[in-house]
Write a protein that holds these residues in place. Structure first.
Motif, PDB file in Angstrom:
ATOM      1  N   SER A 159     -55.301  -8.012 -30.145  1.00  0.00           N
ATOM      2  CA  SER A 159     -55.757  -9.280 -29.571  1.00  0.00           C
ATOM      3  C   SER A 159     -56.944  -9.843 -30.359  1.00  0.00           C
ATOM      4  O   SER A 159     -57.570  -9.139 -31.158  1.00  0.00           O
ATOM      5  CB  SER A 159     -56.197  -9.059 -28.119  1.00  0.00           C
ATOM      6  OG  SER A 159     -57.323  -8.194 -28.085  1.00  0.00           O
ATOM      7  N   SER A 160     -57.264 -11.121 -30.104  1.00  0.00           N
ATOM      8  CA  SER A 160     -58.425 -11.750 -30.745  1.00  0.00           C
ATOM      9  C   SER A 160     -59.701 -11.016 -30.371  1.00  0.00           C
ATOM     10  O   SER A 160     -60.585 -10.816 -31.210  1.00  0.00           O
ATOM     11  CB  SER A 160     -58.526 -13.223 -30.318  1.00  0.00           C
ATOM     12  OG  SER A 160     -57.406 -13.940 -30.772  1.00  0.00           O
ATOM     13  N   SER A 161     -59.801 -10.612 -29.113  1.00  0.00           N
ATOM     14  CA  SER A 161     -60.985  -9.887 -28.644  1.00  0.00           C
ATOM     15  C   SER A 161     -61.160  -8.580 -29.400  1.00  0.00           C
ATOM     16  O   SER A 161     -62.259  -8.246 -29.858  1.00  0.00           O
ATOM     17  CB  SER A 161     -60.869  -9.614 -27.137  1.00  0.00           C
ATOM     18  OG  SER A 161     -61.874  -8.710 -26.719  1.00  0.00           O
ATOM     19  N   LEU A 215     -59.954  -7.759 -32.359  1.00  0.00           N
ATOM     20  CA  LEU A 215     -60.263  -8.025 -33.768  1.00  0.00           C
ATOM     21  C   LEU A 215     -61.719  -8.427 -33.955  1.00  0.00           C
ATOM     22  O   LEU A 215     -62.384  -7.961 -34.894  1.00  0.00           O
ATOM     23  CB  LEU A 215     -59.346  -9.127 -34.304  1.00  0.00           C
ATOM     24  CG  LEU A 215     -57.878  -8.741 -34.471  1.00  0.00           C
ATOM     25  CD1 LEU A 215     -57.019  -9.977 -34.695  1.00  0.00           C
ATOM     26  CD2 LEU A 215     -57.696  -7.752 -35.612  1.00  0.00           C
ATOM     27  N   TYR A 216     -62.229  -9.260 -33.051  1.00  0.00           N
ATOM     28  CA  TYR A 216     -63.629  -9.684 -33.191  1.00  0.00           C
ATOM     29  C   TYR A 216     -64.580  -8.511 -32.959  1.00  0.00           C
ATOM     30  O   TYR A 216     -65.567  -8.351 -33.687  1.00  0.00           O
ATOM     31  CB  TYR A 216     -63.961 -10.824 -32.229  1.00  0.00           C
ATOM     32  CG  TYR A 216     -65.377 -11.321 -32.448  1.00  0.00           C
ATOM     33  CD1 TYR A 216     -65.683 -12.077 -33.579  1.00  0.00           C
ATOM     34  CD2 TYR A 216     -66.401 -10.999 -31.566  1.00  0.00           C
ATOM     35  CE1 TYR A 216     -66.987 -12.512 -33.818  1.00  0.00           C
ATOM     36  CE2 TYR A 216     -67.701 -11.425 -31.797  1.00  0.00           C
ATOM     37  CZ  TYR A 216     -67.985 -12.177 -32.928  1.00  0.00           C
ATOM     38  OH  TYR A 216     -69.265 -12.590 -33.176  1.00  0.00           O
ATOM     39  N   CYS A 225     -61.734  -6.506 -43.890  1.00  0.00           N
ATOM     40  CA  CYS A 225     -60.429  -6.991 -43.423  1.00  0.00           C
ATOM     41  C   CYS A 225     -59.305  -6.264 -44.163  1.00  0.00           C
ATOM     42  O   CYS A 225     -58.308  -5.869 -43.554  1.00  0.00           O
ATOM     43  CB  CYS A 225     -60.321  -8.504 -43.622  1.00  0.00           C
ATOM     44  SG  CYS A 225     -58.806  -9.208 -42.933  1.00  0.00           S
ATOM     45  N   ASN A 258     -53.820 -14.419 -36.908  1.00  0.00           N
ATOM     46  CA  ASN A 258     -54.925 -14.123 -35.993  1.00  0.00           C
ATOM     47  C   ASN A 258     -55.958 -13.215 -36.655  1.00  0.00           C
ATOM     48  O   ASN A 258     -57.168 -13.383 -36.464  1.00  0.00           O
ATOM     49  CB  ASN A 258     -54.391 -13.467 -34.717  1.00  0.00           C
ATOM     50  CG  ASN A 258     -55.260 -13.768 -33.521  1.00  0.00           C
ATOM     51  OD1 ASN A 258     -55.980 -14.765 -33.497  1.00  0.00           O
ATOM     52  ND2 ASN A 258     -55.226 -12.899 -32.530  1.00  0.00           N
ATOM     53  N   VAL A 259     -55.476 -12.249 -37.426  1.00  0.00           N
ATOM     54  CA  VAL A 259     -56.382 -11.349 -38.155  1.00  0.00           C
ATOM     55  C   VAL A 259     -57.265 -12.153 -39.105  1.00  0.00           C
ATOM     56  O   VAL A 259     -58.485 -11.970 -39.149  1.00  0.00           O
ATOM     57  CB  VAL A 259     -55.576 -10.279 -38.947  1.00  0.00           C
ATOM     58  CG1 VAL A 259     -56.477  -9.545 -39.945  1.00  0.00           C
ATOM     59  CG2 VAL A 259     -54.941  -9.278 -37.986  1.00  0.00           C
ATOM     60  N   HIS A 301     -57.985 -15.324 -38.955  1.00  0.00           N
ATOM     61  CA  HIS A 301     -58.853 -16.222 -38.191  1.00  0.00           C
ATOM     62  C   HIS A 301     -60.120 -15.501 -37.740  1.00  0.00           C
ATOM     63  O   HIS A 301     -61.237 -16.005 -37.885  1.00  0.00           O
ATOM     64  CB  HIS A 301     -58.087 -16.768 -36.979  1.00  0.00           C
ATOM     65  CG  HIS A 301     -58.881 -17.743 -36.167  1.00  0.00           C
ATOM     66  ND1 HIS A 301     -59.646 -17.360 -35.076  1.00  0.00           N
ATOM     67  CD2 HIS A 301     -59.050 -19.085 -36.282  1.00  0.00           C
ATOM     68  CE1 HIS A 301     -60.240 -18.406 -34.571  1.00  0.00           C
ATOM     69  NE2 HIS A 301     -59.892 -19.474 -35.273  1.00  0.00           N
ATOM     70  N   GLU A 302     -59.956 -14.295 -37.195  1.00  0.00           N
ATOM     71  CA  GLU A 302     -61.118 -13.536 -36.704  1.00  0.00           C
ATOM     72  C   GLU A 302     -61.951 -12.981 -37.856  1.00  0.00           C
ATOM     73  O   GLU A 302     -63.175 -12.922 -37.757  1.00  0.00           O
ATOM     74  CB  GLU A 302     -60.659 -12.398 -35.775  1.00  0.00           C
ATOM     75  CG  GLU A 302     -59.991 -12.869 -34.501  1.00  0.00           C
ATOM     76  CD  GLU A 302     -60.866 -13.809 -33.671  1.00  0.00           C
ATOM     77  OE1 GLU A 302     -62.103 -13.626 -33.650  1.00  0.00           O
ATOM     78  OE2 GLU A 302     -60.301 -14.734 -33.055  1.00  0.00           O
ATOM     79  N   ARG A 337     -64.186 -15.810 -39.093  1.00  0.00           N
ATOM     80  CA  ARG A 337     -65.362 -15.985 -38.222  1.00  0.00           C
ATOM     81  C   ARG A 337     -66.504 -15.067 -38.642  1.00  0.00           C
ATOM     82  O   ARG A 337     -67.660 -15.487 -38.775  1.00  0.00           O
ATOM     83  CB  ARG A 337     -65.002 -15.639 -36.769  1.00  0.00           C
ATOM     84  CG  ARG A 337     -64.418 -16.728 -35.941  1.00  0.00           C
ATOM     85  CD  ARG A 337     -64.091 -16.233 -34.545  1.00  0.00           C
ATOM     86  NE  ARG A 337     -65.260 -16.049 -33.702  1.00  0.00           N
ATOM     87  CZ  ARG A 337     -65.231 -15.509 -32.496  1.00  0.00           C
ATOM     88  NH1 ARG A 337     -64.103 -15.061 -31.988  1.00  0.00           N
ATOM     89  NH2 ARG A 337     -66.330 -15.402 -31.781  1.00  0.00           N
TER      90      ARG A 337
END
Length: 276
Positions: A69-71, A73-74, A136, A164-165, A167-168, A171
């Motif tokens: 999930s995005s969470s 990964l962040y 990454c 998604n990977v 994208h995070e 960030r």
């Protein structure tokens, strides 16, 4: 400590000693009110003794990562970035070293392959000699690429996850670049990080660019992990799946890989048949 390390090379033999040292470095940051929040995802160390061969941590109710999930990964990328800021580069982000608890919080443990470096003048613990390796890439090589193979994900599912990977990661990379500039990092480090930012931004702007980067980076990840397994004499059934995936990529995309400069290290300049 195992009687004999699973990884049969010098890094494997020294991994327990290295981990005890890293546990000490990380626990100091977890104990400090100034840095504790940045290291919340690092498992706490209750006790560690190299000579006794013991590392003791709190028990964590949880399970291996089964949802990228995005969470998640962040949490992962921001923790790795925090480690890099204090001069520690993590090489081994395999599935066995990541745990998700019942509150969906990520925990990182097993730091036998985390090594010191200078984040302002070096890209990782190999200085500037191996720019291919970064947080990454380490996640994609040691975890994501193998996970996609084992899950038999479709191309559409794989690309969605990959997007998604990136994208995070972007960030965290943007924040990392600001920190490096504030702390007057070398031009070599800054230019490399900025080039990575541009690469990820470009990939996120169109589906074709994303697919192109996916081919290049999955080829890289599978090749690196296959070679890592061979070097450490730690091959598994997943290694064979990776080999089959690489053969498929070479068969279908050799010209593209060559044009993109994606044939690296001792594979550089080889013909399609030589690679196969």
């Amino acid at each position: 400590k195992r009687p004999e390390a699973k990884v049969q090379n010098i890094n494997g033999q020294l991994s327990f000693l290295n981990e005890v040292q890293r546990r000490s470095d990380l626990q100091k940051r977890k104990d400090s009110p100034h840095t504790s929040v940045d290291f919340e995802c690092i498992v706490p160390t209750v006790y560690a003794d190299y000579q006794l061969g013991i590392i003791l941590s709190d028990w964590i109710e949880g399970q291996p990562v089964n949802d990228i999930s995005s969470s998640l990964l962040y949490q992962l990328f921001s923790t790795l970035s925090a480690c890099e800021k204090i001069g520690l580069f993590e090489w081994d982000l395999c599935s066995g070293n990541l745990l998700v608890d019942d509150d969906n919080k990520l925990w990182l443990f097993d730091f036998g392959y985390m090594y010191p470096f200078d984040p302002l003048t070096e890209l990782n613990s190999d200085g500037l000699n191996a720019p291919i390796f970064q947080f990454c890439e380490r996640f994609e090589t040691r975890f994501l690429s193998g996970w996609l193979v084992k899950q038999n994900c479709s191309q559409k599912e794989s690309l969605a996850l990959f997007k998604n990977v990136k994208h995070e990661a972007l960030r965290v990379l943007l924040e990392q670049c600001k920190w490096l500039q504030r702390n007057e990092a070398s031009s070599a480090v800054l230019s490399h990080k900025k080039a990575l930012v541009t690469k990820y931004q470009t990939a996120l702007q169109s589906e074709q660019a994303l697919e192109d980067l996916f081919i290049v980076e999955m080829f890289r990840s599978h090749v690196l992990d296959i070679e890592d397994d061979l070097d450490g004499k730690s091959c598994t059934s997943t290694t064979l799946k990776r080999v089959n995936t690489v053969l498929e990529i070479i068969n279908n995309h050799y010209d593209f890989l060559s044009e993109q400069g994606a044939l690296f290290y001792h594979n550089e300049g080889k013909t399609k048949q030589q690679l196969i």
